[in-house]
Design an enzyme around this catalytic site. Structure first.
Site, mmCIF file in Angstrom:
data_model
loop_
_atom_site.group_PDB
_atom_site.id
_atom_site.type_symbol
_atom_site.label_atom_id
_atom_site.label_comp_id
_atom_site.label_asym_id
_atom_site.label_seq_id
_atom_site.Cartn_x
_atom_site.Cartn_y
_atom_site.Cartn_z
ATOM 1 N N LYS A 1 0.789 -1.099 -0.239
ATOM 2 C CA LYS A 1 -0.147 -0.160 0.063
ATOM 3 C C LYS A 1 0.694 1.033 -0.041
ATOM 4 C CE LYS A 1 -0.692 0.319 5.149
ATOM 5 N NZ LYS A 1 -1.753 0.428 6.137
ATOM 6 N N LEU B 1 7.677 -0.239 -1.320
ATOM 7 C CA LEU B 1 8.481 -1.619 -1.321
ATOM 8 C C LEU B 1 9.449 -1.371 -0.147
ATOM 9 C CD1 LEU B 1 8.901 -3.055 -4.736
ATOM 10 C CD2 LEU B 1 7.438 -4.024 -2.979
ATOM 11 N N GLY C 1 13.244 2.345 25.083
ATOM 12 C CA GLY C 1 13.446 1.027 24.257
ATOM 13 C C GLY C 1 14.542 1.145 23.191
ATOM 14 N N ARG D 1 5.292 -0.419 19.246
ATOM 15 C CA ARG D 1 4.405 -0.476 17.818
ATOM 16 C C ARG D 1 3.271 -1.568 17.965
ATOM 17 N NH1 ARG D 1 7.044 1.947 13.625
ATOM 18 N NH2 ARG D 1 6.366 0.533 12.152
ATOM 19 N N HIS E 1 44.320 -11.925 15.152
ATOM 20 C CA HIS E 1 44.985 -10.825 15.982
ATOM 21 C C HIS E 1 45.228 -9.874 14.910
ATOM 22 C CE1 HIS E 1 47.047 -8.753 19.160
ATOM 23 N NE2 HIS E 1 48.033 -8.698 18.235
HETATM 24 P P1 FAD Z 1 6.831 -3.893 7.745
HETATM 25 O O1 FAD Z 1 8.502 -3.569 7.143
HETATM 26 O O2 FAD Z 1 6.471 -2.690 8.551
HETATM 27 O O3 FAD Z 1 6.395 -3.887 6.279
HETATM 28 C C1 FAD Z 1 5.028 -4.060 6.137
HETATM 29 C C2 FAD Z 1 4.259 -3.510 4.807
HETATM 30 O O4 FAD Z 1 3.372 -4.008 4.592
HETATM 31 C C3 FAD Z 1 4.639 -2.065 4.816
HETATM 32 O O5 FAD Z 1 5.205 -1.430 3.658
HETATM 33 C C4 FAD Z 1 2.966 -1.532 4.754
HETATM 34 O O6 FAD Z 1 2.720 -0.486 3.931
HETATM 35 C C5 FAD Z 1 2.533 -2.767 4.008
HETATM 36 N N1 FAD Z 1 1.107 -2.846 4.217
HETATM 37 C C6 FAD Z 1 0.336 -2.923 5.609
HETATM 38 N N2 FAD Z 1 -1.182 -3.158 5.619
HETATM 39 C C7 FAD Z 1 -1.091 -3.567 3.921
HETATM 40 C C8 FAD Z 1 -2.327 -3.806 3.519
HETATM 41 N N3 FAD Z 1 -3.411 -3.919 3.853
HETATM 42 N N4 FAD Z 1 -2.091 -3.838 1.985
HETATM 43 C C9 FAD Z 1 -0.873 -3.777 1.223
HETATM 44 N N5 FAD Z 1 0.033 -3.607 2.129
HETATM 45 C C10 FAD Z 1 0.206 -3.406 3.283
HETATM 46 N N6 FAD Z 1 14.591 -4.011 13.040
HETATM 47 C C11 FAD Z 1 15.866 -4.533 12.878
HETATM 48 O O7 FAD Z 1 16.148 -5.765 12.876
HETATM 49 N N7 FAD Z 1 16.923 -3.766 13.040
HETATM 50 C C12 FAD Z 1 16.812 -2.147 13.196
HETATM 51 O O8 FAD Z 1 17.919 -1.772 13.184
HETATM 52 C C13 FAD Z 1 15.522 -1.657 13.252
HETATM 53 N N8 FAD Z 1 15.399 -0.568 13.194
HETATM 54 C C14 FAD Z 1 14.387 0.004 13.355
HETATM 55 C C15 FAD Z 1 14.344 1.449 13.514
HETATM 56 C C16 FAD Z 1 12.980 2.129 13.692
HETATM 57 C C17 FAD Z 1 12.762 3.516 13.631
HETATM 58 C C18 FAD Z 1 11.794 1.362 13.432
HETATM 59 C C19 FAD Z 1 10.311 2.020 13.616
HETATM 60 C C20 FAD Z 1 11.821 -0.162 13.328
HETATM 61 C C21 FAD Z 1 13.208 -0.633 13.116
HETATM 62 N N9 FAD Z 1 13.364 -2.065 13.073
HETATM 63 C C22 FAD Z 1 14.441 -2.799 13.086
HETATM 64 C C23 FAD Z 1 12.221 -2.807 13.026
HETATM 65 C C24 FAD Z 1 11.945 -3.317 11.693
HETATM 66 O O9 FAD Z 1 11.990 -2.310 10.768
HETATM 67 C C25 FAD Z 1 10.653 -4.326 11.381
HETATM 68 O O10 FAD Z 1 10.609 -5.414 12.347
HETATM 69 C C26 FAD Z 1 10.483 -4.793 10.041
HETATM 70 O O11 FAD Z 1 10.504 -3.923 9.087
HETATM 71 C C27 FAD Z 1 9.380 -5.615 10.055
HETATM 72 O O12 FAD Z 1 9.108 -6.159 8.939
HETATM 73 P P2 FAD Z 1 7.716 -6.644 8.253
HETATM 74 O O13 FAD Z 1 7.815 -7.063 6.819
HETATM 75 O O14 FAD Z 1 7.072 -7.526 9.298
HETATM 76 O O15 FAD Z 1 6.871 -5.109 8.387
HETATM 77 P P1 NAI Z 2 10.238 -0.860 22.700
HETATM 78 O O1 NAI Z 2 9.324 -2.033 23.114
HETATM 79 O O2 NAI Z 2 11.486 -1.461 22.391
HETATM 80 O O3 NAI Z 2 10.448 0.114 23.809
HETATM 81 C C1 NAI Z 2 9.425 0.891 24.550
HETATM 82 C C2 NAI Z 2 9.760 1.367 25.841
HETATM 83 O O4 NAI Z 2 8.897 2.339 26.149
HETATM 84 C C3 NAI Z 2 9.924 0.296 26.762
HETATM 85 O O5 NAI Z 2 11.061 0.279 27.658
HETATM 86 C C4 NAI Z 2 8.668 0.687 27.732
HETATM 87 O O6 NAI Z 2 8.944 0.213 28.958
HETATM 88 C C5 NAI Z 2 8.482 2.132 27.333
HETATM 89 N N1 NAI Z 2 7.473 2.774 27.831
HETATM 90 C C6 NAI Z 2 6.002 1.990 27.619
HETATM 91 N N2 NAI Z 2 5.113 3.004 27.631
HETATM 92 C C7 NAI Z 2 5.994 4.009 28.461
HETATM 93 C C8 NAI Z 2 5.334 5.460 28.901
HETATM 94 N N3 NAI Z 2 4.188 5.764 29.059
HETATM 95 N N4 NAI Z 2 6.377 6.146 29.324
HETATM 96 C C9 NAI Z 2 7.898 5.974 29.251
HETATM 97 N N5 NAI Z 2 8.298 4.789 28.920
HETATM 98 C C10 NAI Z 2 7.223 3.873 28.397
HETATM 99 O O7 NAI Z 2 9.818 -0.093 21.665
HETATM 100 P P2 NAI Z 2 10.263 0.801 20.466
HETATM 101 O O8 NAI Z 2 11.479 1.522 21.006
HETATM 102 O O9 NAI Z 2 9.156 1.743 20.200
HETATM 103 O O10 NAI Z 2 10.527 -0.011 19.148
HETATM 104 C C11 NAI Z 2 9.663 -0.658 18.630
HETATM 105 C C12 NAI Z 2 10.086 -1.985 18.061
HETATM 106 O O11 NAI Z 2 10.938 -1.622 16.895
HETATM 107 C C13 NAI Z 2 11.053 -2.870 18.833
HETATM 108 O O12 NAI Z 2 10.131 -3.717 19.103
HETATM 109 C C14 NAI Z 2 12.139 -3.084 18.408
HETATM 110 O O13 NAI Z 2 12.240 -4.477 18.018
HETATM 111 C C15 NAI Z 2 12.051 -2.465 16.967
HETATM 112 N N6 NAI Z 2 13.397 -1.896 16.695
HETATM 113 C C16 NAI Z 2 14.423 -2.710 16.645
HETATM 114 C C17 NAI Z 2 15.625 -1.772 16.343
HETATM 115 C C18 NAI Z 2 16.936 -2.806 16.506
HETATM 116 O O14 NAI Z 2 16.853 -3.866 16.295
HETATM 117 N N7 NAI Z 2 18.149 -2.031 16.587
HETATM 118 C C19 NAI Z 2 15.835 -0.539 16.301
HETATM 119 C C20 NAI Z 2 14.512 0.205 16.599
HETATM 120 C C21 NAI Z 2 13.559 -0.586 16.689
#
Ligand code: FAD
Ligand code: NAI
Length: 572
Positions: free
Chosen positions: A140, A143, A288, A377, A548
Site C-alpha cells: 500500500k 516496497l 526502548g 509499535r 589478531h
Molecule cells: P514492515 O516492514 O512494517 O512492512 C509491512 C508492509 O506492509 C508496509 O510496507 C506496509 O505499507 C504494508 N501494508 C500494511 N498493510 C497493508 C495492506 N492492507 N495492503 C498492502 N500493504 C500493506 N529492526 C531490525 O531488525 N533492526 C533495526 O535496526 C531496526 N531499526 C528500526 C528502527 C525504527 C525507527 C523502526 C520503526 C523499526 C526498526 N526495526 C529494526 C524494526 C523493523 O523495521 C521491523 O521489524 C520490520 O520492518 C518488520 O518487517 P515486516 O515485513 O513485518 O513489516
Molecule cells: P520497545 O518496546 O523497544 O520500547 C518501548 C519502551 O517504552 C519500553 O522500554 C517501555 O517500557 C517504554 N514505555 C512504554 N510506555 C511508556 C510510557 N508511557 N512512558 C515511558 N516509557 C514507556 O519499542 P520501541 O523502542 O518503540 O521500538 C519498537 C520496535 O522496533 C521494537 O520492538 C524493536 O524490536 C524494533 N526496533 C529494533 C531496532 C533494532 O533492532 N536495532 C531499532 C529500533 C526499533
C-alpha cells in the site's frame, strides 16, 4: 556399581539426540576421555567421551535410535560386573517418527499472494517464486516497508553520520587535527534518502528478476481464496490465491498521554528521522530500542536529550549488567536518563512542549523543542478483514504456529503483524519459512539464533539467554566476562570501552547466551548466534583460532574466562 552413559544436552534447546555410531563395542576396554560413540542432533555430529575407566559392559541404545537428553545409552564398569536386567534402560522408546506428510501441489503453478512488501513480505515473495510459485505482492505504500523507508536503514544513516561527527571530534587523540565547522543537516537527510531509495529500487529489481507481480494498493480479504486490492486511484482489483502470506507489519503506538496528539512537536520515530533541523533539545518517551538509538544519534549531533522510561531499566530485553554500563556511558555523554518515570501530560510551550514527568512521587517539569514518542509499535492488521474470514488473532496480533500458519491452513502470517519480536531479520526468516510451507516444503521457525542489536555507541548486541532469563528459568549457568580494555583492537578503536559476557551451562559447557557491549558488537554477535544454532560448547569457541588483532579475540577470551582459563586477564 556400573557407570551409566547418558545422552548429554549439547545445547539449550536440545531435547534428544540420535546414536550415530558406537566407536567401542561391548567388552572393549575404555579409558576416561576415550571417544566411545558419536551422536547427532538436527545440526551436528558430536563425539561423546567416556567419563570412566573400565569396560563397555552393555550398549543399551543401538545405532539409529533417538534418545532423549539424559536417556541411558550404555554402561561402563569392571570386567564381569553385571548391570542386571533390573538396572534396565531408562531410555524412552525410540521416538515415533511421524509419517512423512506429503502436501500435494495443485496442478499448475501455486498462486501465492503476499500482503505487504517489507523485509518479511518481499523475502517471502522471492522465496515462493524461487520454489515455482506464481507470486503477487500487494504493497500500500513503498516496497521495503518500515525497515528500508522509516526504520532500520534511515536510523542507521543518522547514527553513522552522528558517530562520524563524534569520531571527527575525537581525532585529536590520534594526532589528527580536524576542524568540524558545522553539520549540514540537509546533506545528512539527502544521504538518508539516497541510501533508502537505492535499497528500495534494489527490491523493485528483485521483484522483476523473480517475476513477481507487484500491485500498489491496500489489500483486504474478500473470502478465504481472494483478496480485494483498493488502488490509489480508487479502482479495485480482485486477486485470487491458493496460498496467502500476511506481512503487513506495524505502526507506532500512541500512548493515551494528554496533550500528545494535539502537539505538532510530539513526533513518532518517522517524524524524528525527518526533523527539519537538528533540535536543540529532545525529550524521548520510552527507553526502548528506538528511544535509545535516536537518543544516541541526536545527543552526538549536539541535542540536549532527556529519556523518560517507565520501567526500572532501559532496554528491558537486554542484559542488565551491560545495559547499566551503556547507561553510564550515555549519561557521561550528557544524556539525562530517568527510569521508573512516567510522563503525565504534555502542554504547548513557546519552546516546543512542556512535559510533566512523575518520578519517585515527585512531578518534574521539562521543556523540550521536540518530543519523541517511542513506547512500542502495534500491528497493522485492522483493515485486513481478519474477522470476516475467521483468522484467529489477539487484539490484532495474528496467531500462528511454528510453520507460520494461521488457523486457516493455507494462510500464513509473518513479521511485525504477529506482534511478538519486531525485527527485520526475524520477519525475513519467518518469510522464508512461510513461503517454503506454502510451496509444499516442510519448514519451521526457530528463534533461538535471533540476535538483538542496538546501534548505540558503543554497539550493544545479545543472543540467547540473558543472565536474568537464566535465573528466572532456574538454569544452572557459569559466566565468563572479558573487559574490552584488555583487547588491543578495542583499545585502539574506542579506548577499550565495553565488555563481552558468556553464559554457559554448568554441566555441559554449552553456550546459553552471549552479550556484547563494544565496537562492532552487532557484527561480532554473528559468531555467537551460529554457536547457539549449532549447539556449540564453549570449547568449540575457544578451539577456533581468532585473528589478531581483532575484537573477535575478546569473544574467545570471554569464552575462556567462562572456564577460568582466560589468558589476558586474571581468572577469578
Ligand atoms: P514492515 O516492514 O512494517 O512492512 C509491512 C508492509 O506492509 C508496509 O510496507 C506496509 O505499507 C504494508 N501494508 C500494511 N498493510 C497493508 C495492506 N492492507 N495492503 C498492502 N500493504 C500493506 N529492526 C531490525 O531488525 N533492526 C533495526 O535496526 C531496526 N531499526 C528500526 C528502527 C525504527 C525507527 C523502526 C520503526 C523499526 C526498526 N526495526 C529494526 C524494526 C523493523 O523495521 C521491523 O521489524 C520490520 O520492518 C518488520 O518487517 P515486516 O515485513 O513485518 O513489516
Ligand atoms: P520497545 O518496546 O523497544 O520500547 C518501548 C519502551 O517504552 C519500553 O522500554 C517501555 O517500557 C517504554 N514505555 C512504554 N510506555 C511508556 C510510557 N508511557 N512512558 C515511558 N516509557 C514507556 O519499542 P520501541 O523502542 O518503540 O521500538 C519498537 C520496535 O522496533 C521494537 O520492538 C524493536 O524490536 C524494533 N526496533 C529494533 C531496532 C533494532 O533492532 N536495532 C531499532 C529500533 C526499533
Amino acid at each position: 556399581m556400573a557407570f551409566e552413559i547418558k545422552m548429554p544436552q549439547l545445547g539449550l534447546t536440545m531435547e534428544e539426540g540420535t546414536v550415530a555410531k558406537w566407536l567401542k563395542q561391548e567388552g572393549d576396554t575404555v579409558k576416561k576421555g576415550d571417544v566411545i560413540l558419536e551422536i547427532t542432533t538436527d545440526k551436528l555430529t558430536s563425539e561423546i567421551e567416556s567419563e570412566a575407566d573400565g569396560v563397555l559392559l552393555r550398549i543399551v541404545a543401538q545405532e539409529g535410535e533417538d534418545v532423549p537428553v539424559k536417556g541411558l545409552l550404555g554402561y561402563i564398569g569392571q570386567p564381569g560386573e553385571s548391570v542386571g536386567e533390573t538396572a534396565a534402560p531408562t531410555t524412552a522408546a525410540p521416538a515415533a517418527v511421524p509419517a512423512a506428510q506429503e502436501t500435494a501441489k495443485p496442478d499448475g503453478p501455486v498462486r501465492v499472494v503476499v500482503i505487504g512488501g517489507g523485509p518479511g513480505g518481499y523475502v517471502a515473495a522471492i522465496r515462493a517464486a524461487q520454489l515455482g510459485g506464481q507470486v503477487t505482492l500487494v504493497e500500500k505504500n513503498k516496497l521495503g516497508g518500515t525497515c528500508l523507508n522509516v526504520g532500520c536503514i534511515p536510523t542507521k544513516v543518522l547514527l553513522h553520520a552522528a558517530e562520524s561527527l563524534h569520531e571527527a571530534k575525537e581525532m585529536a587523540q590520534l594526532g589528527i587535527q580536524v576542524m568540524v565547522q558545522n553539520v549540514d543537516w540537509n546533506r545528512v537527510q539527502q544521504k538518508k534518502t539516497a541510501v533508502t531509495n537505492q535499497l528500495v529500487s534494489g527490491v523493485t529489481g528483485l521483484m522483476k528478476a523473480n517475476k513477481i507481480k507487484v500491485i500498489e494498493g491496500t489489500a483486504e480479504f474478500a473470502d478465504r481464496s481472494s483478496v480485494t486490492v483498493t488502488k490509489k486511484d480508487g479502482s479495485r482489483e480482485t486477486v485470487p490465491f491458493d496460498k496467502a502470506i500476511i506481512a503487513t507489519g506495524s505502526v507506532p503506538a500512541v500512548p493515551p498521554i494528554p496533550g500528545i496528539s494535539e502537539n505538532a512537536n510530539c513526533v513518532d520515530s518517522t517524524g524524528a528521522l525527518a526533523f527539519e533541523k537538528i533540535p536543540k533539545s529532545l525529550l524521548v518517551i520510552g527507553g526502548g530500542v528506538i528511544g535509545i538509538e535516536l537518543a544516541t544519534a541526536y545527543s552526538q549531533f549536539g541535542t540536549k536529550v532527556t529519556v523518560v522510561e517507565a520501567m526500572p531499566k532501559l532496554l528491558p530485553m537486554m542484559d542488565g549488567e551491560l545495559t547499566a554500563m551503556l547507561r553510564k556511558k550515555m549519561e557521561a555523554n550528557g544524556v539525562t536518563i530517568l527510569t521508573e518515570a512516567k510522563v503525565q501530560s504534555v502542554e504547548a510551550d513557546p519552546a516546543g512542549a512542556k512535559v510533566q514527568v512523575e518520578t519517585n512521587g515527585e512531578i518534574l517539569s521539562y521543556t523540550a523543542e521536540k518530543v519523541l514518542v517511542a513506547v512500542g509499535r502495534r500491528t497493522d492488521t485492522a483493515m485486513l478483514g481478519l474477522d470476516r474470514i475467521g483468522i484467529a488473532h489477539d487484539r490484532g496480533r495474528i496467531t500462528v504456529n511454528e510453520k507460520m500458519e494461521t488457523n486457516i491452513e493455507h494462510i500464513y502470517a509473518i513479521g511485525d503483524c504477529l506482534g511478538k519480536v519486531m525485527l527485520a531479520h526475524v520477519a525475513s526468516a519467518q518469510g522464508e519459512v512461510a513461503a517454503e510451507n506454502a510451496m509444499g516444503e516442510e519448514a519451521v521457525y526457530d528463534g533461538k539464533t535471533n540476535p538483538s542489536c542496538v546501534y548505540t555507541n558503543p554497539e550493544f548486541a545479545g543472543v540467547g539467554l540473558t543472565e536474568e532469563k537464566a535465573k528466572e528459568a532456574g538454569i544452572s549457568y557459569r559466566v565468563g566476562k572479558f573487559p574490552l580494555m584488555a583487547n588491543g583492537k578495542a583499545l585502539i578503536m574506542n579506548g577499550g570501552e565495553g565488555m563481552i559476557k558468556f553464559l554457559i551451562g554448568t554441566e555441559y559447557n554449552e553456550v546459553l547466551g552471549v552479550h556484547i557491549l563494544g565496537p562492532r558488537a552487532t557484527d561480532l554477535i554473528g559468531e555467537c548466534a551460529l554457536a547457539i544454532g549449532m549447539e556449540a560448547t564453549v570449547e568449540d569457541i575457544y578451539a577456533t583460532i581468532h585473528a589478531h588483532p581483532t575484537v573477535t579475540e575478546a569473544v574467545r577470551e570471554a569464552a575462556l574466562a567462562a572456564t577460568k582459563r582466560a589468558i589476558h586477564i586474571p581468572n577469578k
